[in-house]
Design a protein around this motif. Structure first.
Motif, PDB file in Angstrom:
ATOM      1  N   ARG A   1       2.182   3.256 -18.743  1.00 38.04           N
ATOM      2  CA  ARG A   1       3.702   2.945 -18.537  1.00 38.04           C
ATOM      3  C   ARG A   1       4.298   2.235 -17.727  1.00 38.04           C
ATOM      4  O   ARG A   1       5.888   2.745 -17.928  1.00 38.04           O
ATOM      5  N   LYS A   2       3.845   2.968 -16.384  1.00 38.39           N
ATOM      6  CA  LYS A   2       4.572   2.604 -15.055  1.00 38.39           C
ATOM      7  C   LYS A   2       4.348   0.977 -14.505  1.00 38.39           C
ATOM      8  O   LYS A   2       3.443   0.340 -14.807  1.00 38.39           O
ATOM      9  N   SER A   3       5.351   0.196 -13.847  1.00 36.19           N
ATOM     10  CA  SER A   3       5.518  -1.285 -13.457  1.00 36.19           C
ATOM     11  C   SER A   3       4.823  -1.224 -12.065  1.00 36.19           C
ATOM     12  O   SER A   3       6.011  -0.017 -11.361  1.00 36.19           O
ATOM     13  N   ILE A   4       4.765  -2.215 -11.541  1.00 38.99           N
ATOM     14  CA  ILE A   4       4.789  -2.125  -9.978  1.00 38.99           C
ATOM     15  C   ILE A   4       5.540  -2.989  -9.616  1.00 38.99           C
ATOM     16  O   ILE A   4       5.452  -4.658 -10.551  1.00 38.99           O
TER      17      ILE A   4
ATOM     18  N   THR B   1       0.609  -1.547   0.291  1.00 36.65           N
ATOM     19  CA  THR B   1      -0.156   0.175  -0.179  1.00 36.65           C
ATOM     20  C   THR B   1       1.145   1.224   0.111  1.00 36.65           C
ATOM     21  O   THR B   1       0.778   2.240  -0.730  1.00 36.65           O
ATOM     22  N   VAL B   2       2.017   1.017   0.553  1.00 32.57           N
ATOM     23  CA  VAL B   2       2.481   2.451   0.927  1.00 32.57           C
ATOM     24  C   VAL B   2       3.751   2.432  -0.482  1.00 32.57           C
ATOM     25  O   VAL B   2       3.584   3.583  -1.105  1.00 32.57           O
ATOM     26  N   SER B   3       3.935   1.444  -1.117  1.00 30.12           N
ATOM     27  CA  SER B   3       4.469   1.684  -2.757  1.00 30.12           C
ATOM     28  C   SER B   3       3.069   2.424  -3.617  1.00 30.12           C
ATOM     29  O   SER B   3       4.074   2.646  -4.396  1.00 30.12           O
ATOM     30  N   LEU B   4       2.544   1.745  -3.873  1.00 31.39           N
ATOM     31  CA  LEU B   4       1.341   2.583  -4.650  1.00 31.39           C
ATOM     32  C   LEU B   4       0.779   3.921  -3.899  1.00 31.39           C
ATOM     33  O   LEU B   4       1.377   5.166  -4.804  1.00 31.39           O
ATOM     34  N   VAL B   5       1.258   3.926  -2.101  1.00 25.78           N
ATOM     35  CA  VAL B   5       0.799   5.575  -2.314  1.00 25.78           C
ATOM     36  C   VAL B   5       1.934   6.344  -2.485  1.00 25.78           C
ATOM     37  O   VAL B   5       2.468   7.799  -3.372  1.00 25.78           O
TER      38      VAL B   5
ATOM     39  N   TYR C   1      12.672 -13.527  -3.315  1.00 23.05           N
ATOM     40  CA  TYR C   1      11.613 -13.486  -4.461  1.00 23.05           C
ATOM     41  C   TYR C   1      11.697 -12.336  -4.556  1.00 23.05           C
ATOM     42  O   TYR C   1      11.461 -11.117  -3.736  1.00 23.05           O
ATOM     43  N   THR C   2      11.328 -12.176  -6.115  1.00 25.93           N
ATOM     44  CA  THR C   2      10.293 -10.944  -6.515  1.00 25.93           C
ATOM     45  C   THR C   2       9.714 -11.093  -7.506  1.00 25.93           C
ATOM     46  O   THR C   2       9.285 -12.479  -8.692  1.00 25.93           O
ATOM     47  N   ASP C   3       8.930 -10.244  -7.657  1.00 23.13           N
ATOM     48  CA  ASP C   3       7.470 -10.168  -9.005  1.00 23.13           C
ATOM     49  C   ASP C   3       7.319  -9.010  -9.615  1.00 23.13           C
ATOM     50  O   ASP C   3       7.804  -7.716  -9.158  1.00 23.13           O
ATOM     51  N   ALA C   4       7.331  -8.835 -11.038  1.00 21.41           N
ATOM     52  CA  ALA C   4       6.415  -7.580 -11.563  1.00 21.41           C
ATOM     53  C   ALA C   4       5.223  -7.388 -12.304  1.00 21.41           C
ATOM     54  O   ALA C   4       4.834  -8.878 -12.786  1.00 21.41           O
TER      55      ALA C   4
END
Length: 124
Positions: free
Chosen positions: A108-111, A50-54, A97-100
């Protein structure tokens, strides 16, 4: 926020953050709050997504974004004992571990996100 209503989750499951929703808010106050939440998310991984989204709206925050930040604070107040529990396991094995996600983006921005474990304990 001493007498605020508590929240069960850091963000509503159906909430979609859009670029310009509501009225513009004080950019300095928004950046200060989100900056502190970014620091706190290192020991409270339950708010990291949630913090990365805001944090994507640091340059142009609106009232809807501030409402989500306030909800994160209400969630933190409702869960003071939740955090990272570190248990010694006798080895120093490091796993990551990672995911996108590119599909949900309209600008055009990735999360992306990642998890890392040290000695079997989630640390980031």
């Amino acid at each position: 926020m001493l007498r605020c209503h508590l929240a069960d989750t850091p963000m509503e499951a159906t909430a979609r953050l859009k670029e310009k929703k509501g009225e513009p808010v004080d950019k300095g106050r928004y950046q200060l709050l989100v900056g502190k939440l970014i620091y706190l998310s290192h020991i409270r991984p339950n708010i990291a997504i949630t913090v990365s989204l805001v944090s994507q709206f640091m340059l142009d925050p609106y009232s809807f974004h501030m409402e989500v930040v306030i909800r994160i604070l209400r969630y933190l107040k409702s869960a003071p004992g939740k955090g990272i529990l570190l248990i010694p396991n006798g080895h120093l094995k490091v796993e990551a571990y990672t995911d996108a996600d590119w599909a949900g983006s309209t600008d055009r921005k990735s999360i992306s996100g990642y998890y890392s474990f040290v000695d079997g304990n989630l640390v980031t």
